[in-house]
Scaffold this active site. Sequence first.
Site, PDB file in Angstrom:
ATOM      1  N   ASN A  77      -5.211   1.493  -0.399  1.00 36.28           N
ATOM      2  CA  ASN A  77      -4.924   0.707   0.796  1.00 36.28           C
ATOM      3  C   ASN A  77      -5.591   1.297   2.033  1.00 36.28           C
ATOM      4  O   ASN A  77      -5.051   1.269   3.118  1.00 36.28           O
ATOM      5  CB  ASN A  77      -3.395   0.626   1.003  1.00 36.28           C
ATOM      6  N   LYS A  90      -6.394  -4.284   5.871  1.00 35.42           N
ATOM      7  CA  LYS A  90      -6.655  -5.630   5.368  1.00 35.42           C
ATOM      8  C   LYS A  90      -5.417  -6.218   4.682  1.00 35.42           C
ATOM      9  O   LYS A  90      -5.196  -7.427   4.693  1.00 35.42           O
ATOM     10  CB  LYS A  90      -7.820  -5.591   4.379  1.00 35.42           C
ATOM     11  N   ASN A 212      -6.587  -2.097  -6.297  1.00 32.02           N
ATOM     12  CA  ASN A 212      -6.809  -2.353  -4.880  1.00 32.02           C
ATOM     13  C   ASN A 212      -5.705  -3.234  -4.312  1.00 32.02           C
ATOM     14  O   ASN A 212      -5.258  -4.186  -4.966  1.00 32.02           O
ATOM     15  CB  ASN A 212      -8.150  -3.055  -4.662  1.00 32.02           C
ATOM     16  N   LYS A 361     -12.714 -10.015  -0.471  1.00 31.25           N
ATOM     17  CA  LYS A 361     -13.697  -9.206   0.253  1.00 31.25           C
ATOM     18  C   LYS A 361     -14.234  -9.939   1.478  1.00 31.25           C
ATOM     19  O   LYS A 361     -14.744  -9.318   2.406  1.00 31.25           O
ATOM     20  CB  LYS A 361     -14.865  -8.839  -0.670  1.00 31.25           C
TER      21      LYS A 361
END
Length: 463
Positions: A77, A90, A212, A361
């Site tokens: 993170n 994010k 992720n 992304k």
Amino acid sequence: MGSAGLNKARDKMVAAGVDEVAIVTFAHYFRLLEHGETGMIPESAIEPVDMGSLNEVVVSDEAGAEALRKTVVIKLNGGLGTSMGMDRAKSLLCVRRGLSFLDIIARQVLHLRKQYDATLPLIFMNSFRTSADTMAALARYEDLAVDGLPLEFLQNKEPKLLPKDLAPVSYPKDPALEWCPPGHGDLYTALRGTGLLDRLIAAGFERVFVSNSDNLGAVPEARIAGWFAESRAPFAIEAVRRTPSDRKGGHFARRKNDGRLVLRETAQTPAEDLDQLADLDRHRFCSTNNVWFDLAAMKNALDVRDGVLGLPLIRNVKNVDPADRSTPEVIQIETAMGAAIEIFEDSQLIEVGRDRFVPVKTTNDLLVLRSDVYDIGKDFVLDQIAVDVPYVELDADYYKVVGDFDKRFPDGAPSMKKATSLKIEGDWTFGHGVQVVGDVELDAASAQRVEADTVLQPGLPDD
């Protein structure tokens, strides 16, 4: 004694309070860089790889549940979402129904704990830039932390280096930009340096699942935990078939000289081999960055290497301010978490469906995730409603930055479960209830507002 550049970098890290294990690891890679190591993996050194599929795996419910009870979940993170104009984690981005990535991850884990009567610790590897915002957002989940274990540990940081002499860069305008994370391969260094690796083993946990935080498909599934436990492998990665959108990304292969599995990133591919990198028939599998590893095996590998796992070097050249190409070029020393697959002789790969690989992304990905291509059930797991995930390409001049993107979809994402692709050129704003069907292209010449309840499909005037 080290070189002048290394001594300056080491002094800077010590002054900043960087962990000694991280400094030793940085010094290892600095020396490789100094001696001309590029980390390149030429095509001549590898061959394509095949693997088994999760669809073929049979694991009993009891074995899967037991394996999950001894699993720890770690979410990477450290990303700020700078490519989308963000300056904070994010994972704070709203996905749908007012829930962020962090909200959904927390609720996924809390649901699994009840379902399997499992402790299932959730721990975030934050960067020095994402820690405060992340922990503040997670404070609402009072039952998320596990007694005796932290909710986070920090990724290390290292100096960016000037190419001419490898000295640490100085950037008084914004000193924070003098530093960078060492890539997600720093996971292993940080686990050891913080003592968390030993604490997890002492608490009776046997394996870790890492993924992720921007990939909501990466749920710690009991069947995969059971497969990994029964395989007795020290290390494994979930892989997916590459698609045209993955042509420029890394892939798995097998090294010819010792038969070890390797993960070759784009930055490790010589220019003359880029065509073969992009060959989807030759190199068919890429990484989800969903990684499983055995805690005892990882501790042993780090111990025998004095804390330096020895992942392949990635030499990444950027500008000191990534958003300003006029600022000096710097070298960032990085490693990839998945590259640890070559450290262990009996590492495994397993092919999974794309439903376990839903990374965000760009705002192209965000639009798909916010649309009705996916539903989120009571278990907070993504359920793909559409037969196929549509390809989206939004005009970067108007949609790249999240703030600009949101302004152009003020009533939410259009329906895209019947879409094959959506390509937008120019400045288009979408009303409520718009549907995209099939292959749709909107051109800049007629850029305007798409009115509420419009059905966009091939053959319409705007297409």
